[in-house]
Design a protein around this motif. Structure first.
Motif, PDB file in Angstrom:
ATOM      1  N   ALA A   1       0.886  -1.119  -0.087  1.00 62.66           N
ATOM      2  CA  ALA A   1      -0.099  -0.239  -0.461  1.00 62.66           C
ATOM      3  C   ALA A   1       0.786   0.978   0.244  1.00 62.66           C
ATOM      4  N   CYS A   2       2.197   0.854   0.965  1.00 58.96           N
ATOM      5  CA  CYS A   2       3.173   2.282   0.941  1.00 58.96           C
ATOM      6  C   CYS A   2       3.497   2.375  -0.757  1.00 58.96           C
ATOM      7  N   MET A   3       4.190   2.410  -0.797  1.00 63.39           N
ATOM      8  CA  MET A   3       4.512   1.174  -2.257  1.00 63.39           C
ATOM      9  C   MET A   3       4.265   2.109  -3.686  1.00 63.39           C
ATOM     10  N   GLU A   4       2.666   1.527  -3.422  1.00 59.72           N
ATOM     11  CA  GLU A   4       2.192   2.081  -4.381  1.00 59.72           C
ATOM     12  C   GLU A   4       1.289   3.148  -4.408  1.00 59.72           C
ATOM     13  N   ALA A   5       1.131   3.472  -3.376  1.00 62.26           N
ATOM     14  CA  ALA A   5       0.864   5.094  -2.909  1.00 62.26           C
ATOM     15  C   ALA A   5       1.950   6.336  -3.400  1.00 62.26           C
ATOM     16  N   SER A   6       3.317   6.000  -3.231  1.00 62.59           N
ATOM     17  CA  SER A   6       4.298   6.743  -3.448  1.00 62.59           C
ATOM     18  C   SER A   6       4.251   6.661  -4.125  1.00 62.59           C
ATOM     19  N   THR A   7       4.209   5.714  -5.765  1.00 61.90           N
ATOM     20  CA  THR A   7       4.265   6.118  -7.106  1.00 61.90           C
ATOM     21  C   THR A   7       2.997   7.012  -7.435  1.00 61.90           C
ATOM     22  N   TRP A   8       2.035   7.460  -6.994  1.00 62.84           N
ATOM     23  CA  TRP A   8       1.458   7.698  -7.666  1.00 62.84           C
ATOM     24  C   TRP A   8       1.835   9.540  -7.326  1.00 62.84           C
ATOM     25  N   ARG A   9       1.850   9.799  -5.206  1.00 63.93           N
ATOM     26  CA  ARG A   9       2.880  11.036  -6.549  1.00 63.93           C
ATOM     27  C   ARG A   9       3.806  11.429  -6.857  1.00 63.93           C
ATOM     28  N   ASP A  10       4.553  10.507  -7.007  1.00 64.76           N
ATOM     29  CA  ASP A  10       5.875  10.382  -8.291  1.00 64.76           C
ATOM     30  C   ASP A  10       4.962  10.771 -10.204  1.00 64.76           C
ATOM     31  N   ARG A  11       4.011  10.065  -9.587  1.00 63.08           N
ATOM     32  CA  ARG A  11       3.348  10.259 -11.329  1.00 63.08           C
ATOM     33  C   ARG A  11       3.021  11.648 -11.112  1.00 63.08           C
ATOM     34  N   GLY A  12       2.619  11.961 -10.274  1.00 66.37           N
ATOM     35  CA  GLY A  12       1.858  13.753 -10.359  1.00 66.37           C
ATOM     36  C   GLY A  12      -0.002  13.397  -9.755  1.00 66.37           C
ATOM     37  N   PHE A  13      -0.275  12.361  -9.632  1.00 65.32           N
ATOM     38  CA  PHE A  13      -1.027  12.506  -8.294  1.00 65.32           C
ATOM     39  C   PHE A  13      -1.834  13.550  -7.101  1.00 65.32           C
ATOM     40  N   GLY A  14      -0.123  13.367  -6.906  1.00 64.31           N
ATOM     41  CA  GLY A  14      -0.180  14.651  -5.910  1.00 64.31           C
ATOM     42  C   GLY A  14      -0.934  13.856  -4.447  1.00 64.31           C
ATOM     43  N   ASP A  15      -1.022  14.309  -4.054  1.00 67.04           N
ATOM     44  CA  ASP A  15      -1.521  14.121  -1.954  1.00 67.04           C
ATOM     45  C   ASP A  15      -2.904  13.323  -2.185  1.00 67.04           C
ATOM     46  N   ILE A  16      -2.684  11.865  -2.155  1.00 61.19           N
ATOM     47  CA  ILE A  16      -3.094  11.065  -1.949  1.00 61.19           C
ATOM     48  C   ILE A  16      -3.080   9.863  -0.977  1.00 61.19           C
ATOM     49  N   SER A  17      -4.308   9.765   0.043  1.00 61.58           N
ATOM     50  CA  SER A  17      -3.512   9.108   1.663  1.00 61.58           C
ATOM     51  C   SER A  17      -4.225   7.782   0.983  1.00 61.58           C
ATOM     52  N   VAL A  18      -3.473   6.759   1.543  1.00 61.89           N
ATOM     53  CA  VAL A  18      -4.008   5.559   1.990  1.00 61.89           C
ATOM     54  C   VAL A  18      -4.133   4.804   3.266  1.00 61.89           C
ATOM     55  N   SER A  19      -4.920   4.440   3.391  1.00 66.76           N
ATOM     56  CA  SER A  19      -5.236   3.907   5.004  1.00 66.76           C
ATOM     57  C   SER A  19      -4.803   2.394   4.380  1.00 66.76           C
ATOM     58  N   VAL A  20      -4.675   1.796   5.466  1.00 68.11           N
ATOM     59  CA  VAL A  20      -4.466   0.390   5.753  1.00 68.11           C
ATOM     60  C   VAL A  20      -5.644  -0.331   7.345  1.00 68.11           C
ATOM     61  N   ASN A  21      -5.742  -1.414   7.087  1.00 63.64           N
ATOM     62  CA  ASN A  21      -6.164  -1.902   7.939  1.00 63.64           C
ATOM     63  C   ASN A  21      -5.046  -2.625   9.278  1.00 63.64           C
ATOM     64  N   LEU A  22      -5.731  -2.520  10.373  1.00 56.12           N
ATOM     65  CA  LEU A  22      -4.633  -3.019  11.400  1.00 56.12           C
ATOM     66  C   LEU A  22      -5.560  -4.297  12.122  1.00 56.12           C
ATOM     67  N   SER A  23      -4.867  -5.435  12.078  1.00 54.49           N
ATOM     68  CA  SER A  23      -5.259  -6.782  13.177  1.00 54.49           C
ATOM     69  C   SER A  23      -4.817  -6.589  14.824  1.00 54.49           C
ATOM     70  N   SER A  24      -6.100  -6.762  16.123  1.00 49.65           N
ATOM     71  CA  SER A  24      -5.729  -7.096  16.954  1.00 49.65           C
ATOM     72  C   SER A  24      -4.163  -8.112  17.260  1.00 49.65           C
ATOM     73  N   HIS A  25      -3.354  -8.697  16.512  1.00 49.74           N
ATOM     74  CA  HIS A  25      -2.804  -9.244  16.664  1.00 49.74           C
ATOM     75  C   HIS A  25      -1.934  -8.837  16.676  1.00 49.74           C
ATOM     76  N   GLN A  26      -1.786  -7.909  14.833  1.00 53.98           N
ATOM     77  CA  GLN A  26      -0.289  -7.182  14.785  1.00 53.98           C
ATOM     78  C   GLN A  26      -0.146  -5.993  16.054  1.00 53.98           C
TER      79      GLN A  26
END
Ligand code: C2E
Ligand code: MG
Ligand code: MG
Ligand code: MG
Length: 289
Positions: A98-123
């Motif tokens: 998710a972080c890698m993708e969101a970072s490439t969007w920025r590189d490709r000029g898509f600007g400020d797109i935030s990404v959210s990721v689900n965490l589980s209780s185990h994590q």
């Protein structure tokens, strides 16, 4: 229940994937293999910023590209992954992707797109989560403020003092924190006040109950709560225009749901975002209400 899996290929899920002990053992074995073979992929569902009309954020949702069973949804494997603790390894792969993708969007000029990721209780019970997140940000070069982590009330309820310390620690990385499926747990206002969170995500069951021409006391109560605590609100599972307009009328910050789009593979989400945002930006001021 039939689900369309693309092409001529229909798959049927009449029963759960793992019912007998043997099946569970087999599923666990193939989950372990899937982790090694990186069989998990991430899809992204857009969130519409209701004040700007722009899609400026997405939620990452895991899928399992099973070698024989096709594309599997979280419900088919997350419960067992949580029981066995394998969710931590899966979650780490999702976070990194998710972080890698969101970072490439920025590189490709898509600007400020935030990404959210689900965490589980185990994590969140693991000592290395802080490092895992730090590492995902470092490797992807995604600025921390564009990552949001989604947790649920029940995950944090067990030990409020610990939750508070732990969330503060995560927050010190610069990431944002959201409470997912909000309203289904038992959080009180005083409890919420102690948690260093940024966002409430109204559970989709409450959104589904919004009927045309009627008010939803639960949704309005959550909005009031968020307002008094200065939290941003995302409504999940928005499926109808009436629901969307009602949420807009309550000044809800974001809408997420099938009326905007389902979760899409990375390659398709960019096309959707570009199309939707360009259309919005090209509207003349007169046509914007
Ligand atoms: P969630 O985090 O609450 O995600 C929202 C779920 O609602 C997604 O299901 C999404 O596809 C679905 N949804 C979105 N809009 C609509 C709508 O308008 N109507 C309806 N009926 N459903 C909608 P999905 O992708 O099957 O994920 C289910 C759950 O699995 C997630 O709920 C989350 O709790 C969990 N999950 C997904 N990915 C991950 C992950 O990477 N790690 C962990 N730990 N859990 C995950
Ligand atoms: Mg979520
Ligand atoms: Mg949710
Ligand atoms: Mg949910």
């Amino acid at each position: 229940q039939a689900r369309y899996k693309g092409g001529n290929n229909f798959q049927f899920y009449h029963q759960k994937l793992a019912t007998s002990p043997l099946e569970r053992l087999q599923l666990e074995k193939s989950l372990r293999k899937a982790i090694v073979n990186h069989e998990f992929s991430v899809e992204f569902q857009p969130k519409l910023n209701l004040s700007s009309g722009i899609i400026d954020s997405v939620e990452a949702l895991v899928r399992w590209r099973h070698p024989h069973k096709g594309l599997l949804d979280p419900q088919d494997f997350i419960p067992l992954a949580e029981e066995t603790g394998l969710i931590s390894a899966i979650g780490e792969q999702v976070l990194n992707k998710a972080c890698m993708e969101a970072s490439t969007w920025r590189d490709r000029g898509f600007g400020d797109i935030s990404v959210s990721v689900n965490l589980s209780s185990h994590q969140i019970r693991r000592d290395d989560l802080y490092e895992v997140i730090q590492n995902a940000l470092k490797t992807s070069q995604l600025p921390a403020e564009y990552l949001e982590l989604e947790l649920t009330e029940s995950m944090l309820m067990e030990d409020i003092n610990h939750a508070q310390d732990f969330l503060n620690q995560l927050r010190s990385l610069g990431v944002r924190l959201a409470l997912d499926d909000f309203g289904t747990g038992y959080s009180s206002l005083s409890y919420l006040k102690r948690l260093p969170i940024d966002t409430l995500k109204i559970d989709q069951s409450f959104v589904a109950e919004i009927r045309p021409g009627e008010k939803s006391p639960i949704v309005e109560a959550i909005m009031a709560m968020a307002d008094s605590l200065n939290l941003s609100v995302v409504a999940e599972g928005v499926e109808t225009r009436q629901q969307l307009e009602y949420l807009e009328s309550l000044a809800c910050d974001y809408a997420q749901g099938f009326i905007i789009s389902r979760a899409l593979p990375a390659s398709e989400i960019l096309t959707l975002i570009r199309h939707s945002n360009l259309q919005m930006l090209n509207q003349s001021p007169e046509s914007v209400h």
